[in-house]
Design a protein around this motif. Structure first.
Motif, PDB file in Angstrom:
ATOM      1  N   VAL A 134       0.838  -1.204   0.000  1.00 47.92           N
ATOM      2  CA  VAL A 134       0.000   0.000   0.000  1.00 47.92           C
ATOM      3  C   VAL A 134       0.868   1.246   0.000  1.00 47.92           C
ATOM      4  CG1 VAL A 134      -1.951  -1.114   1.162  1.00 47.92           C
ATOM      5  CG2 VAL A 134      -0.188   0.040   2.529  1.00 47.92           C
ATOM      6  N   ALA A 135       0.310   2.320  -0.515  1.00 44.43           N
ATOM      7  CA  ALA A 135       0.931   3.640  -0.404  1.00 44.43           C
ATOM      8  C   ALA A 135       0.314   4.317   0.808  1.00 44.43           C
ATOM      9  CB  ALA A 135       0.676   4.462  -1.664  1.00 44.43           C
ATOM     10  N   VAL A 136       1.151   4.872   1.656  1.00 47.52           N
ATOM     11  CA  VAL A 136       0.665   5.521   2.874  1.00 47.52           C
ATOM     12  C   VAL A 136       1.156   6.964   2.942  1.00 47.52           C
ATOM     13  CG1 VAL A 136       0.439   3.405   4.226  1.00 47.52           C
ATOM     14  CG2 VAL A 136       2.636   4.594   4.183  1.00 47.52           C
ATOM     15  N   LEU A 137       0.384   7.770   3.674  1.00 48.48           N
ATOM     16  CA  LEU A 137       0.716   9.172   3.893  1.00 48.48           C
ATOM     17  C   LEU A 137       0.720   9.455   5.382  1.00 48.48           C
ATOM     18  CD1 LEU A 137      -1.815  10.841   1.390  1.00 48.48           C
ATOM     19  CD2 LEU A 137       0.453   9.954   0.873  1.00 48.48           C
ATOM     20  N   PRO A 138       1.417  10.507   5.805  1.00 51.14           N
ATOM     21  CA  PRO A 138       1.266  10.930   7.204  1.00 51.14           C
ATOM     22  C   PRO A 138      -0.204  11.238   7.461  1.00 51.14           C
ATOM     23  CG  PRO A 138       3.124  12.050   6.160  1.00 51.14           C
ATOM     24  CD  PRO A 138       2.385  11.340   5.056  1.00 51.14           C
ATOM     25  N   ALA A 139      -0.681  10.909   8.641  1.00 50.35           N
ATOM     26  CA  ALA A 139      -2.106  11.068   8.941  1.00 50.35           C
ATOM     27  C   ALA A 139      -2.589  12.499   8.730  1.00 50.35           C
ATOM     28  CB  ALA A 139      -2.386  10.624  10.368  1.00 50.35           C
ATOM     29  N   ALA A 140      -1.721  13.480   8.952  1.00 45.56           N
ATOM     30  CA  ALA A 140      -2.112  14.887   8.846  1.00 45.56           C
ATOM     31  C   ALA A 140      -2.067  15.409   7.412  1.00 45.56           C
ATOM     32  CB  ALA A 140      -1.209  15.742   9.727  1.00 45.56           C
ATOM     33  N   TYR A 161       9.413   6.628   8.908  1.00 39.60           N
ATOM     34  CA  TYR A 161       9.595   7.884   8.169  1.00 39.60           C
ATOM     35  C   TYR A 161       8.246   8.556   7.928  1.00 39.60           C
ATOM     36  CZ  TYR A 161      14.431   6.585   6.885  1.00 39.60           C
ATOM     37  OH  TYR A 161      15.759   6.250   6.889  1.00 39.60           O
ATOM     38  N   VAL A 162       7.268   7.750   7.505  1.00 40.28           N
ATOM     39  CA  VAL A 162       5.947   8.297   7.209  1.00 40.28           C
ATOM     40  C   VAL A 162       5.250   8.726   8.493  1.00 40.28           C
ATOM     41  CG1 VAL A 162       3.700   7.862   6.150  1.00 40.28           C
ATOM     42  CG2 VAL A 162       5.768   6.860   5.146  1.00 40.28           C
ATOM     43  N   ALA A 163       5.311   7.894   9.520  1.00 43.90           N
ATOM     44  CA  ALA A 163       4.630   8.198  10.782  1.00 43.90           C
ATOM     45  C   ALA A 163       5.145   9.489  11.408  1.00 43.90           C
ATOM     46  CB  ALA A 163       4.807   7.030  11.759  1.00 43.90           C
ATOM     47  N   ARG A 164       6.448   9.766  11.221  1.00 48.38           N
ATOM     48  CA  ARG A 164       7.037  10.986  11.785  1.00 48.38           C
ATOM     49  C   ARG A 164       6.884  12.192  10.858  1.00 48.38           C
ATOM     50  NH1 ARG A 164      11.511   7.341  13.398  1.00 48.38           N
ATOM     51  NH2 ARG A 164      12.675   8.110  11.585  1.00 48.38           N
ATOM     52  N   GLY A 168       4.909   6.979   1.352  1.00 50.55           N
ATOM     53  CA  GLY A 168       5.789   5.825   1.479  1.00 50.55           C
ATOM     54  C   GLY A 168       5.067   4.562   1.082  1.00 50.55           C
ATOM     55  N   PHE A 169       5.843   3.500   0.889  1.00 49.93           N
ATOM     56  CA  PHE A 169       5.288   2.210   0.487  1.00 49.93           C
ATOM     57  C   PHE A 169       5.605   1.167   1.550  1.00 49.93           C
ATOM     58  CE2 PHE A 169       5.738   4.541  -3.435  1.00 49.93           C
ATOM     59  CZ  PHE A 169       4.595   4.210  -4.157  1.00 49.93           C
ATOM     60  N   VAL A 170       4.569   0.591   2.119  1.00 50.75           N
ATOM     61  CA  VAL A 170       4.714  -0.452   3.138  1.00 50.75           C
ATOM     62  C   VAL A 170       3.654  -1.516   2.875  1.00 50.75           C
ATOM     63  CG1 VAL A 170       5.575   1.181   4.875  1.00 50.75           C
ATOM     64  CG2 VAL A 170       3.123   0.687   4.778  1.00 50.75           C
ATOM     65  N   TYR A 171       3.664  -2.562   3.686  1.00 55.41           N
ATOM     66  CA  TYR A 171       2.608  -3.555   3.591  1.00 55.41           C
ATOM     67  C   TYR A 171       1.375  -3.077   4.357  1.00 55.41           C
ATOM     68  CZ  TYR A 171       6.412  -6.607   2.074  1.00 55.41           C
ATOM     69  OH  TYR A 171       7.483  -7.152   1.413  1.00 55.41           O
ATOM     70  N   ASP A 210      -3.061   5.887  13.897  1.00 57.84           N
ATOM     71  CA  ASP A 210      -3.200   7.293  14.263  1.00 57.84           C
ATOM     72  C   ASP A 210      -2.148   8.174  13.609  1.00 57.84           C
ATOM     73  OD1 ASP A 210      -5.347   6.656  15.939  1.00 57.84           O
ATOM     74  OD2 ASP A 210      -3.998   6.267  17.636  1.00 57.84           O
ATOM     75  N   LYS A 211      -1.135   7.534  12.994  1.00 55.93           N
ATOM     76  CA  LYS A 211      -0.019   8.311  12.442  1.00 55.93           C
ATOM     77  C   LYS A 211       0.127   8.198  10.934  1.00 55.93           C
ATOM     78  CE  LYS A 211       2.682   8.050  16.718  1.00 55.93           C
ATOM     79  NZ  LYS A 211       3.972   7.624  17.334  1.00 55.93           N
ATOM     80  N   VAL A 212      -0.421   7.139  10.351  1.00 54.64           N
ATOM     81  CA  VAL A 212      -0.347   6.994   8.904  1.00 54.64           C
ATOM     82  C   VAL A 212      -1.725   6.670   8.342  1.00 54.64           C
ATOM     83  CG1 VAL A 212       2.036   6.151   9.058  1.00 54.64           C
ATOM     84  CG2 VAL A 212       0.157   4.514   8.883  1.00 54.64           C
ATOM     85  N   ARG A 213      -1.908   7.025   7.093  1.00 52.16           N
ATOM     86  CA  ARG A 213      -3.190   6.787   6.416  1.00 52.16           C
ATOM     87  C   ARG A 213      -2.923   6.054   5.104  1.00 52.16           C
ATOM     88  NH1 ARG A 213      -5.408  10.462   2.803  1.00 52.16           N
ATOM     89  NH2 ARG A 213      -4.160  12.159   3.695  1.00 52.16           N
ATOM     90  N   ILE A 214      -3.648   4.971   4.882  1.00 53.66           N
ATOM     91  CA  ILE A 214      -3.521   4.256   3.620  1.00 53.66           C
ATOM     92  C   ILE A 214      -4.200   5.059   2.518  1.00 53.66           C
ATOM     93  CG2 ILE A 214      -4.128   2.171   2.346  1.00 53.66           C
ATOM     94  CD1 ILE A 214      -3.973   0.616   4.948  1.00 53.66           C
ATOM     95  N   ALA A 215      -3.437   5.348   1.466  1.00 51.59           N
ATOM     96  CA  ALA A 215      -3.993   6.101   0.342  1.00 51.59           C
ATOM     97  C   ALA A 215      -4.612   5.174  -0.697  1.00 51.59           C
ATOM     98  CB  ALA A 215      -2.899   6.959  -0.299  1.00 51.59           C
ATOM     99  N   PHE A 216      -3.878   4.119  -1.042  1.00 54.49           N
ATOM    100  CA  PHE A 216      -4.404   3.166  -2.023  1.00 54.49           C
ATOM    101  C   PHE A 216      -3.563   1.896  -1.993  1.00 54.49           C
ATOM    102  CE2 PHE A 216      -1.488   6.034  -4.242  1.00 54.49           C
ATOM    103  CZ  PHE A 216      -0.617   5.156  -4.886  1.00 54.49           C
TER     104      PHE A 216
END
Length: 250
Positions: free
Chosen positions: A107-113, A175-178, A184-187, A196-202
């Motif tokens: 998944v691609a993730v973004l900082p929650a904010a 890196y993304v959470a901070r 970023g790309f993670v599982y 609470d710190k990262v959001r899945i984009a797609f």
């Protein structure tokens, strides 16, 4: 890549730190399995009194390098088939012990904010995503899945100058959470750890399934226990725990 001897020393010292009556079982596992395998290990110890499971978590490629240098490991679990293929070619696996035990998704993730809402890899070509984190493709399976997906989408050149590489998928997650990167790309299972710190984009379409194999290590001094642990991971109780952490069956 040569792993410094100081990284092997903690593994070699594990036996000295355990009670004399405990049977030590050392499991090297991909970083993305950390929480799930810790729970599996506790359940296994409960079901097998007198056995102690000690985990060594890192990027799959780094773990393989340790095995090739003689690290005292009984079981190896990788986040991809390619690394396990290299392990087999290097003859560090016990013959006939390799088996798949779980699947995941990239998944691609973004900082929650983050205010951005990308819906595909193409959207990451926007200048707003100046820093994008991924695992180092040569040693981190999630990074290799990412590189292949980006190349398949025709975006390798567009994103080339934006990469911030991590030594494991969990470092990328941090890196993304901070908020140190724009994406970023993670599982998927990693993203669920920091809701609470990262959001899945797609979800990222990968060119090959994100499949996890496990095997006993050749030359293990605890072959019977290793076989027992592999069977436990693949059995009903182990699978139920893995699914609780977001993994799917192989």
């Amino acid at each position: 890549m040569k792993i410094p001897r100081l990284l092997l020393a903690p593994l070699a010292a594990l036996a000295l730190s355990l009670p004399a009556h405990a049977q030590e079982l050392v499991v090297s596992a991909a970083a993305s399995l950390t929480q799930a395998f810790q729970a599996v290990g506790k359940a296994y110890e409960t079901a097998h009194p007198g056995q102690k499971v000690t985990f060594n978590f890192a990027a799959s490629g780094a773990l393989l390098s340790q095995l090739q240098q003689g690290a005292p490991v009984d079981v190896f679990a990788s986040a991809d088939q390619a690394t396990m293929d290299r392990a087999a070619a290097a003859k560090v696996l016990a013959a006939g012990s390799r088996a798949d035990f779980a699947r995941n998704t990239l998944v691609a993730v973004l900082p929650a904010a983050s205010a951005h809402k990308p819906q595909s890899l193409a959207d990451l070509a926007d200048p707003a995503f100046a820093r994008i984190a991924a695992g180092t493709p040569a040693s981190v399976p999630a990074g290799k899945y990412t590189a292949d997906a980006v190349a398949h989408a025709g975006l390798a050149d567009a994103l080339q100058a934006r990469w911030i590489f991590g030594e494991s998928v969990r470092q990328v997650l941090n890196y993304v959470a901070r908020g140190e990167v724009d994406a970023g790309f993670v599982y998927r299972t990693d993203a669920l750890i920091e809701p609470d710190k990262v959001r899945i984009a797609f979800t990222v379409p990968t060119t090959a399934p994100v499949s996890y194999p496990i095997a006993q290590v050749a030359g293990s001094r605890n072959a019977a226990a290793g076989a027992s642990f592999v069977a436990f991971v693949r059995g009903a109780q182990g699978q139920a725990i893995l699914q609780r952490f977001g993994f799917s069956s192989p």
